[in-house]
Write an enzyme that holds these catalytic residues in place. Structure first.
Site, PDB file in Angstrom:
ATOM      1  N   CYS A 114      23.842  28.148  27.198  1.00 45.55           N
ATOM      2  CA  CYS A 114      24.674  27.829  26.039  1.00 45.55           C
ATOM      3  C   CYS A 114      24.829  29.040  25.103  1.00 45.55           C
ATOM      4  O   CYS A 114      25.571  29.956  25.431  1.00 45.55           O
ATOM      5  CB  CYS A 114      24.140  26.595  25.319  1.00 45.55           C
ATOM      6  SG  CYS A 114      25.399  25.798  24.289  1.00 45.55           S
ATOM      7  N   HIS A 222      23.621  22.572  29.491  1.00 51.58           N
ATOM      8  CA  HIS A 222      22.183  22.562  29.228  1.00 51.58           C
ATOM      9  C   HIS A 222      21.401  22.032  30.434  1.00 51.58           C
ATOM     10  O   HIS A 222      21.021  20.860  30.471  1.00 51.58           O
ATOM     11  CB  HIS A 222      21.878  21.712  27.984  1.00 51.58           C
ATOM     12  CG  HIS A 222      22.216  22.388  26.708  1.00 51.58           C
ATOM     13  ND1 HIS A 222      21.297  23.097  25.964  1.00 51.58           N
ATOM     14  CD2 HIS A 222      23.393  22.487  26.053  1.00 51.58           C
ATOM     15  CE1 HIS A 222      21.890  23.593  24.893  1.00 51.58           C
ATOM     16  NE2 HIS A 222      23.164  23.245  24.924  1.00 51.58           N
ATOM     17  N   GLU A 224      18.386  22.626  31.117  1.00 47.97           N
ATOM     18  CA  GLU A 224      16.971  22.409  30.775  1.00 47.97           C
ATOM     19  C   GLU A 224      16.693  20.943  30.411  1.00 47.97           C
ATOM     20  O   GLU A 224      15.542  20.506  30.459  1.00 47.97           O
ATOM     21  CB  GLU A 224      16.564  23.324  29.618  1.00 47.97           C
ATOM     22  CG  GLU A 224      16.882  22.853  28.224  1.00 47.97           C
ATOM     23  CD  GLU A 224      18.360  22.911  27.847  1.00 47.97           C
ATOM     24  OE1 GLU A 224      18.736  22.374  26.783  1.00 47.97           O
ATOM     25  OE2 GLU A 224      19.145  23.512  28.622  1.00 47.97           O
TER      26      GLU A 224
END
Length: 254
Positions: A114, A222, A224
């Protein structure tokens, strides 16, 4: 020889935020957990390391670099625009730009998420859209803050993987994926060192990589977030950690 049981040391850039009236370094658990779950050992990097002598002392210890997302945006003067950025983190700007330069020179693996993608774009000579919502050709890429967090991070739009890139090598045969979307800025132009790895359906670059580098990848979404639950996220993070292990093995041979 690569030791697949070795946990590579991954430097993770921190953010600067006020906590109870005092300026503090912060780093969300989801980034640390994603590195741990993929087999790495995350080490938080404070902004003071932008000092050249300090950074030079740290770089040989790192097997990889993670540039996480953040609510903050890069200051526009870094990519040739005037004006202020209300949600700025100047210390992170300086550290990330210096860290990217050193990692590219030393061929240390990079995974940029990001804001991290935007840092990778700017550090290699590209520019950003400061407000995607001002350009009607783009989808709404921002999250709805009124939704529960799980819904904010739910898959939001499709991306198209470009052939012959790093992602297509990691995930052969896959051409499209659905990803989440929680950003207000995006890549506008790329410098000569970057190639587009994936586009959103509106034509916005959603992933980029550095040419002639073992693993320097930036993604606008994202991965993660609950990384072990999504195949794309898991494969990207595992690919990054494998590259970090390879870099460590190469350092041991010097």
């Amino acid at each position: 020889m690569v030791d697949i049981f070795y946990r590579p040391i991954v430097g993770v850039v921190m953010c600067s935020n006020p906590v109870k009236g005092q300026q503090s370094h912060t780093l969300q658990d989801k980034y640390l957990n994603a590195v741990l779950d993929a087999g790495g050992l995350p080490i938080a990097l404070p902004h003071a390391l932008a000092e050249p002598e300090l950074l030079a002392g740290v770089m040989p210890l790192l097997d990889g670099v993670l540039l996480p997302g953040s609510p903050s945006n890069m200051q526009p003067h870094h990519y040739g625009e005037n004006g202020d950025e209300p949600a700025a983190d100047p210390g992170r700007d300086l550290l990330s730009i210096a860290l990217i330069a050193q990692a590219l020179e030393r061929r240390i693996p990079i995974f940029a998420i990001c804001r991290g993608l935007q840092e990778l774009v700017v550090a290699t000579g590209g520019t950003l859209y400061r407000r995607l919502c001002d350009h009607p050709q783009f989808l709404e890429h921002r999250e709805d803050p009124d939704l529960p967090i799980d819904q904010q991070y739910a898959p939001s739009h499709e991306i198209k993987i470009q052939p012959d890139g790093l992602i297509s090598q990691l995930i052969p045969g896959s051409k499209t994926f659905w990803v989440n979307s929680l950003h207000g800025q995006g890549a506008k132009t790329l410098g000569p060192r970057l190639r587009v790895e994936a586009y959103s359906q509106d034509g916005l670059p959603e992933a980029v990589s550095v040419l002639d580098h073992p693993y320097a990848l930036g993604v606008q979404w994202h991965p993660e977030w609950k990384s072990s639950e999504y195949a794309l996220s898991r494969l990207l993070l595992e690919g990054f950690i494998t590259a970090c292990q390879q870099h460590h093995a190469e350092k041991q041979q010097l």
